[in-house]
Structures are given as C-alpha cells and as structure tokens.
Design a protein around this motif. Structure first.
Motif, PDB file in Angstrom:
ATOM      1  N   LYS A  79       0.918  -1.287   0.002  1.00  0.00           N
ATOM      2  CA  LYS A  79       0.065   0.218   0.150  1.00  0.00           C
ATOM      3  C   LYS A  79       1.020   1.180   0.147  1.00  0.00           C
ATOM      4  CE  LYS A  79      -3.935  -2.111   2.105  1.00  0.00           C
ATOM      5  NZ  LYS A  79      -4.256  -2.728   3.482  1.00  0.00           N
ATOM      6  N   LEU A  80       0.327   1.995  -0.779  1.00  0.00           N
ATOM      7  CA  LEU A  80       1.379   3.292  -0.809  1.00  0.00           C
ATOM      8  C   LEU A  80       1.299   4.272   0.444  1.00  0.00           C
ATOM      9  CD1 LEU A  80       2.839   4.561  -3.244  1.00  0.00           C
ATOM     10  CD2 LEU A  80       0.872   6.113  -3.667  1.00  0.00           C
ATOM     11  N   ARG A  81       0.534   3.989   1.092  1.00  0.00           N
ATOM     12  CA  ARG A  81       0.571   4.754   2.442  1.00  0.00           C
ATOM     13  C   ARG A  81       1.684   4.180   3.585  1.00  0.00           C
ATOM     14  NH1 ARG A  81      -4.486   2.151   3.283  1.00  0.00           N
ATOM     15  NH2 ARG A  81      -4.585   1.117   5.143  1.00  0.00           N
ATOM     16  N   HIS A  82       2.043   2.890   3.151  1.00  0.00           N
ATOM     17  CA  HIS A  82       3.100   2.306   3.711  1.00  0.00           C
ATOM     18  C   HIS A  82       4.414   2.235   3.155  1.00  0.00           C
ATOM     19  CE1 HIS A  82      -0.414  -0.210   5.833  1.00  0.00           C
ATOM     20  NE2 HIS A  82      -0.235   1.068   6.469  1.00  0.00           N
ATOM     21  N   ALA A  83       4.459   2.965   2.106  1.00  0.00           N
ATOM     22  CA  ALA A  83       5.563   2.802   1.275  1.00  0.00           C
ATOM     23  C   ALA A  83       6.973   3.181   2.058  1.00  0.00           C
ATOM     24  CB  ALA A  83       5.603   3.775   0.165  1.00  0.00           C
ATOM     25  N   GLU A  84       6.780   4.264   3.061  1.00  0.00           N
ATOM     26  CA  GLU A  84       8.151   4.600   3.748  1.00  0.00           C
ATOM     27  C   GLU A  84       8.407   3.180   4.800  1.00  0.00           C
ATOM     28  OE1 GLU A  84       4.882   5.298   6.732  1.00  0.00           O
ATOM     29  OE2 GLU A  84       4.768   5.543   4.479  1.00  0.00           O
ATOM     30  N   ARG A  85       7.904   2.496   4.924  1.00  0.00           N
ATOM     31  CA  ARG A  85       8.424   1.374   5.673  1.00  0.00           C
ATOM     32  C   ARG A  85       9.093   0.170   4.715  1.00  0.00           C
ATOM     33  NH1 ARG A  85       2.841  -0.634   8.780  1.00  0.00           N
ATOM     34  NH2 ARG A  85       2.025   1.583   9.424  1.00  0.00           N
ATOM     35  N   ARG A  86       8.984   0.656   3.632  1.00  0.00           N
ATOM     36  CA  ARG A  86       9.910  -0.451   2.584  1.00  0.00           C
ATOM     37  C   ARG A  86      11.488  -0.249   3.050  1.00  0.00           C
ATOM     38  NH1 ARG A  86       6.431   1.366  -2.576  1.00  0.00           N
ATOM     39  NH2 ARG A  86       4.835   0.477  -1.965  1.00  0.00           N
ATOM     40  N   PHE A  87      12.395  -1.276   3.183  1.00  0.00           N
ATOM     41  CA  PHE A  87      13.466  -1.176   3.631  1.00  0.00           C
ATOM     42  C   PHE A  87      14.147  -0.378   2.994  1.00  0.00           C
ATOM     43  CE2 PHE A  87      17.545  -2.128   5.481  1.00  0.00           C
ATOM     44  CZ  PHE A  87      17.335  -2.148   6.730  1.00  0.00           C
ATOM     45  N   ILE A  88      14.395  -0.462   1.702  1.00  0.00           N
ATOM     46  CA  ILE A  88      15.199   0.221   0.707  1.00  0.00           C
ATOM     47  C   ILE A  88      14.455   1.276   0.090  1.00  0.00           C
ATOM     48  CG2 ILE A  88      16.414   0.210  -1.598  1.00  0.00           C
ATOM     49  CD1 ILE A  88      17.905  -1.449   0.554  1.00  0.00           C
ATOM     50  N   GLY A  89      14.984   2.574   0.770  1.00  0.00           N
ATOM     51  CA  GLY A  89      14.311   3.850   0.594  1.00  0.00           C
ATOM     52  C   GLY A  89      15.003   4.988   1.217  1.00  0.00           C
ATOM     53  N   PRO A  90      14.488   6.281   0.883  1.00  0.00           N
ATOM     54  CA  PRO A  90      15.198   7.421   1.443  1.00  0.00           C
ATOM     55  C   PRO A  90      15.589   7.315   2.943  1.00  0.00           C
ATOM     56  CG  PRO A  90      12.988   7.960   0.488  1.00  0.00           C
ATOM     57  CD  PRO A  90      13.224   6.271   0.523  1.00  0.00           C
ATOM     58  N   ALA A  91      15.351   6.436   3.890  1.00  0.00           N
ATOM     59  CA  ALA A  91      15.547   6.768   5.357  1.00  0.00           C
ATOM     60  C   ALA A  91      16.633   5.675   5.393  1.00  0.00           C
ATOM     61  CB  ALA A  91      14.352   6.154   6.309  1.00  0.00           C
ATOM     62  N   ASN A  92      16.814   4.396   4.716  1.00  0.00           N
ATOM     63  CA  ASN A  92      17.811   3.569   4.878  1.00  0.00           C
ATOM     64  C   ASN A  92      18.994   3.420   3.914  1.00  0.00           C
ATOM     65  OD1 ASN A  92      16.434   2.702   7.282  1.00  0.00           O
ATOM     66  ND2 ASN A  92      15.406   1.000   6.186  1.00  0.00           N
ATOM     67  N   LEU A  93      18.776   4.316   2.822  1.00  0.00           N
ATOM     68  CA  LEU A  93      19.989   4.328   2.122  1.00  0.00           C
ATOM     69  C   LEU A  93      21.195   4.951   2.620  1.00  0.00           C
ATOM     70  CD1 LEU A  93      18.014   4.549  -1.534  1.00  0.00           C
ATOM     71  CD2 LEU A  93      19.587   2.670  -0.923  1.00  0.00           C
ATOM     72  N   PRO A  94      20.851   6.178   3.143  1.00  0.00           N
ATOM     73  CA  PRO A  94      21.822   6.718   3.723  1.00  0.00           C
ATOM     74  C   PRO A  94      22.678   5.951   4.895  1.00  0.00           C
ATOM     75  CG  PRO A  94      20.051   8.161   3.836  1.00  0.00           C
ATOM     76  CD  PRO A  94      19.617   6.957   3.439  1.00  0.00           C
ATOM     77  N   ARG A  95      22.065   5.281   5.628  1.00  0.00           N
ATOM     78  CA  ARG A  95      22.613   4.355   6.458  1.00  0.00           C
ATOM     79  C   ARG A  95      23.447   3.266   5.996  1.00  0.00           C
ATOM     80  NH1 ARG A  95      17.200   4.374   9.583  1.00  0.00           N
ATOM     81  NH2 ARG A  95      17.455   5.021  11.628  1.00  0.00           N
ATOM     82  N   LEU A  96      22.927   2.551   4.928  1.00  0.00           N
ATOM     83  CA  LEU A  96      23.688   1.706   4.144  1.00  0.00           C
ATOM     84  C   LEU A  96      24.844   2.224   3.466  1.00  0.00           C
ATOM     85  CD1 LEU A  96      20.722  -0.026   2.488  1.00  0.00           C
ATOM     86  CD2 LEU A  96      22.126  -1.265   4.274  1.00  0.00           C
ATOM     87  N   ALA A  97      24.686   3.453   2.919  1.00  0.00           N
ATOM     88  CA  ALA A  97      25.986   3.770   2.180  1.00  0.00           C
ATOM     89  C   ALA A  97      27.043   4.237   3.341  1.00  0.00           C
ATOM     90  CB  ALA A  97      25.554   5.253   1.431  1.00  0.00           C
ATOM     91  N   ARG A  98      26.471   4.806   4.543  1.00  0.00           N
ATOM     92  CA  ARG A  98      27.484   4.981   5.502  1.00  0.00           C
ATOM     93  C   ARG A  98      28.459   3.905   6.024  1.00  0.00           C
ATOM     94  NH1 ARG A  98      28.693   5.097  10.864  1.00  0.00           N
ATOM     95  NH2 ARG A  98      27.003   3.668  11.347  1.00  0.00           N
TER      96      ARG A  98
END
Ligand SMILES: C[S@@+](CC[C@H](N)C(=O)[O-])C[C@H]1O[C@@H](n2cnc3c(N)ncnc32)[C@H](O)[C@@H]1O
Length: 172
Positions: A79-98
């Motif tokens: 569901k689009l309203r839950h999209a921010e919970r997808r692991f690969i996305g704007p919140a976690n890519l910086p964590r992974l890149a770090r």
C-alpha cells in the motif's frame, strides 16, 4: 538484513569461513531456525545474530566497515501509504551507504514488481550507489554464489519471477 529462515545466511557463512556475518531478524521463529543451521554446520565462529530490527545495528557500526549487505525479499509493503516502511528507500539508503566500504556490494532481491521499481528508483538515484547491470538479463539471473530460500521457492511456485539487483558503493 531480515534473514527470514536463515538458509541463505547459513550457506554464505559456511562457504566463507574467513568472513564474519551479522544477521538481523526480529521474527523469533526465523532466529530459532538459523540457530539450528549454526549448530548443524558449526557456524558459531563467523555468524553473529541480532534478533531485532537491523536499523540500530546499522547506526552502531563504524563508517565503511561492511563488505557486503544483503536485503533479500524484503517485505513489499504494497500500500502506498506504507511505502516509507519499505527497507530500501530514502530513510535507509544513507545508513547503508555510511556503513559500506568503498566498492562494497549492496545486494537486493525481490519477487514483487512494485517493490522492484521502488528499490531501483531510489537506489539508482542515490548518488553513493551505482547499479551493476549492463543488460536486462543481468537482473533476471541470480549471482553466482546464490542460495535459494524457502521464501524464494514458494514465490517461484506461485509464478512470481524474482529479480536480483546489485549495487556498488561508490568510492568516497
Ligand atoms: C519476506 S521475508 C524474507 C526472508 C529472507 N530474506 C529470504 O529471502 O528468505 C522478510 C523478512 O524481513 C524481516 N524484516 C522486516 N523488517 C526488518 C527490519 N527492519 N530489520 C530486520 N529484519 C526485518 C521480516 O521479519 C521477514 O522475516
């Protein structure tokens, strides 16, 4: 991250005894399953388990300390309203890149077309990552050291076609 039943992680650890693996999985039955593999294959020397969310571990690891990250068949949150919970996305890519070292691989797989588009869109646009694909066939073919899990087998039996996406962490 999210090792599920732990089959893939256990096989990777068995095939690479000189590499240390950290597995994160909040689903307790998955942790119990991985522990059986650890015991049966004597993997306690190179697997460490975090029975929890992967994000605090990512934040606790030193910068440029990880040689590869696997995020395989992450929950699709359709569901689009839950999209921010997808692991690969704007919140976690910086964590992974770090945490990833220069040149290290971020390995993704999914059987969900919508999640595939989403992960590609976000990881491809993210400046620290470079998509390692030359042709369409590259993302239909699993990497050479691939281990199929029960989750993936079920997806294939249900007629869903998995895709395999490999990104390289660009040099700092
Ligand atoms: C669909 S399963 C896939 C399991 C496994 N990777 C495989 O390929 O068979 C997704 C798993 O990710 C786990 N998960 C979801 N969010 C997570 C998070 N933030 N940190 C760690 N694991 C997570 C879930 O508990 C679930 O077991």
């Amino acid at each position: 991250m999210g090792f599920g039943g732990g089959e893939h992680l256990a096989e990777q650890a068995a095939a690479n005894p000189d590499i240390g693996f950290i597995g994160c999985e909040p689903f307790i039955n998955g942790v119990a399953n991985l522990l059986q593999h650890v015991e049966a294959k004597d993997l306690s020397g190179n697997i460490r388990i975090c029975p929890d969310d992967a994000r605090p571990i990512l934040d606790a690891l030193p910068e440029a300390s990880v040689g590869r990250v696997f995020v395989l068949f992450a929950d699709p949150w359709p569901k689009l309203r839950h999209a921010e919970r997808r692991f690969i996305g704007p919140a976690n890519l910086p964590r992974l890149a770090r945490v990833l070292k220069d040149g290290a691989e971020l390995r993704l797989a999914t059987d969900d077309q919508q999640l595939c588009r989403w992960m590609l869109e976000h990881a491809w646009r993210y400046p620290d990552f470079e998509w390692l694909a030359d042709k369409a066939a590259d993302w239909r073919v699993p990497p050479a050291d691939w281990v199929q899990t029960r989750y993936e087998q079920k997806a294939l039996e249900a007629g869903r076609v998995p895709v395999y996406l490999r990104f390289r962490r660009r040099d700092r």
